[in-house]
Scaffold this motif. Sequence first.
Motif, short mmCIF file in Angstrom:
data_model
loop_
_atom_site.label_atom_id
_atom_site.label_comp_id
_atom_site.label_asym_id
_atom_site.label_seq_id
_atom_site.Cartn_x
_atom_site.Cartn_y
_atom_site.Cartn_z
N GLY A 143 0.87 -1.20 -0.12
CA GLY A 143 0.13 -0.10 -0.15
C GLY A 143 0.75 1.28 0.02
N MET A 144 1.98 1.21 -0.54
CA MET A 144 2.97 2.33 -0.44
C MET A 144 3.34 2.55 -1.83
SD MET A 144 5.33 2.19 3.21
CE MET A 144 4.21 2.19 4.62
N SER A 145 2.76 2.05 -2.79
CA SER A 145 3.18 2.29 -4.17
C SER A 145 2.01 2.69 -4.96
CB SER A 145 3.76 0.85 -4.83
OG SER A 145 5.42 0.83 -4.01
N GLN A 146 2.28 3.38 -5.97
CA GLN A 146 1.15 3.70 -7.18
C GLN A 146 0.72 2.60 -7.88
OE1 GLN A 146 2.82 7.22 -9.44
NE2 GLN A 146 1.40 8.41 -8.51
N PRO A 155 5.78 2.97 -8.71
CA PRO A 155 6.62 3.98 -8.11
C PRO A 155 6.24 3.86 -6.87
CG PRO A 155 5.47 4.72 -10.27
CD PRO A 155 5.01 3.35 -9.89
N PHE A 156 7.39 4.11 -5.90
CA PHE A 156 7.13 3.98 -4.38
C PHE A 156 6.84 5.41 -3.97
CE2 PHE A 156 9.53 4.44 -0.25
CZ PHE A 156 8.44 3.40 0.56
N GLU A 157 5.74 5.55 -3.02
CA GLU A 157 5.36 6.84 -2.49
C GLU A 157 5.35 7.01 -1.08
OE1 GLU A 157 1.76 7.71 -4.26
OE2 GLU A 157 0.57 6.23 -3.22
N PHE A 158 5.67 5.64 -0.35
CA PHE A 158 5.66 5.83 1.00
C PHE A 158 4.38 6.11 1.51
CE2 PHE A 158 7.88 7.54 5.12
CZ PHE A 158 7.94 6.23 5.77
N LEU A 159 4.18 7.06 2.51
CA LEU A 159 3.07 7.69 2.96
C LEU A 159 2.59 9.10 2.35
CD1 LEU A 159 3.74 6.77 6.68
CD2 LEU A 159 2.34 5.22 5.12
N PHE A 160 3.23 9.53 1.59
CA PHE A 160 3.02 10.78 0.74
C PHE A 160 1.79 10.52 -0.31
CE2 PHE A 160 7.52 11.10 1.92
CZ PHE A 160 7.63 12.29 2.43
N LEU A 199 13.54 4.74 -6.77
CA LEU A 199 12.40 4.15 -6.84
C LEU A 199 11.01 4.78 -6.76
CD1 LEU A 199 13.29 0.94 -4.46
CD2 LEU A 199 13.38 1.02 -6.75
N SER A 200 11.18 6.18 -6.71
CA SER A 200 9.87 6.91 -6.90
C SER A 200 9.54 6.84 -8.39
CB SER A 200 10.04 8.33 -6.42
OG SER A 200 10.99 8.86 -7.42
#
Length: 395
Positions: A143-146, A155-160, A199-200
Amino acid sequence: MSFILILFLIFQDMILKNFPSDSILNYWDESLTLLLIIIAVLMLLAGKAVLKKADLLVIMTMVAIVVVGLISNLMFRLQPSGMTIIRDIVGFVKFPACFSAMRIIGLDDFFAKHMKLQSIQILRIIVIVEFLLSIISLFKNIGMSQSEIRYGIRPFEFLFSHPTYLVLANVFILVILDSTLFSKGILKYEFMLLIVITLSMRTKGIAIVLVYMVFKYAAKYLKRAKWLVWPGAFLAIYVAGISKVKLYLTYSGSPRQSLYEGAFKLMKEYFPIGSGFGTFGSMLSGSNSSVYNFIGISGAWINGELTTVLGDAGYAYFIGQFGFLGCLLYIAMFYVMYKVATEQKKKLPGIILLLYVIIALTTEATTSNAGTQIGIILSIIIRMEYLGQKNMELV
């Protein structure tokens, strides 16, 4: 307490995404910008602050651009709303005003001196957590990727709320650590940060990773040919961005293409001062500007609803609204900031943050959206570079 503000500046998107879009908290950056300006002016009037030459030049060019924009507004009347013009002015001045106000008030020195070892350790822990989760996200959806796929991965987005904010936050962390730590302490965290940013899967993120590696490592092997470093940096940007440019060129009428074509049309039509504040290249301009009566922007409106497309090209905003003269003034202002950053013993952190701004403006309104954070953090890392905080080295 001072470090809490730094953390907020870095992670404000992660925090504020949980509040309604019309919440008063979303105006924190405009409010903080105005507060810093007021305090700086009052201290100067009271004789309790000294205006350095560099800050005077930044302020003079900033004010000159505002004057150019207002003259355009008065002459061409393309934006009927005075409130829209005022809000756009505030958005424009965030970056330079916060940078100079911090230095005038002395807050850059205050924050730099209070960047304690414990603060750096907190950032170190955050970097480790981000890195581990980014690696896990490569193999398992947590649940931390698009949902979209870029170059074969999500793409990784963490908690943003978006990977773009992840990139900016980690660039902030990178330049702060690089301002306070030497090679022995930063190497492992630097590696993790560069992986997370990569990784973003954002072009600007990959570009700044390559540029950082050129300045930090390739430069060591080019001591007898230092003139190759800057060409190497621009080559890195080209390598990172060429695929995206080719993608845009494969189809006509893309939103960014429309924005840049419209910007140059405005520059020519309203030479040399542009169309004025609140008229083009920003979300604010979408509701009232008559520019869009004769310049169409693909995808800006869907079923009569304004999308976020109008803010997707930062340079188009400057080119269209401020024209040839305003762009020259902005380049001069940016150059002054660059000179301040490179006057320090450790030049890299300031250069990297400014280069990130240059890269990101191709695809987003970076200085309008995050100008407050960038201006404040730039002033702090420059001061930390000057102070040379060797006591912060981590092993």
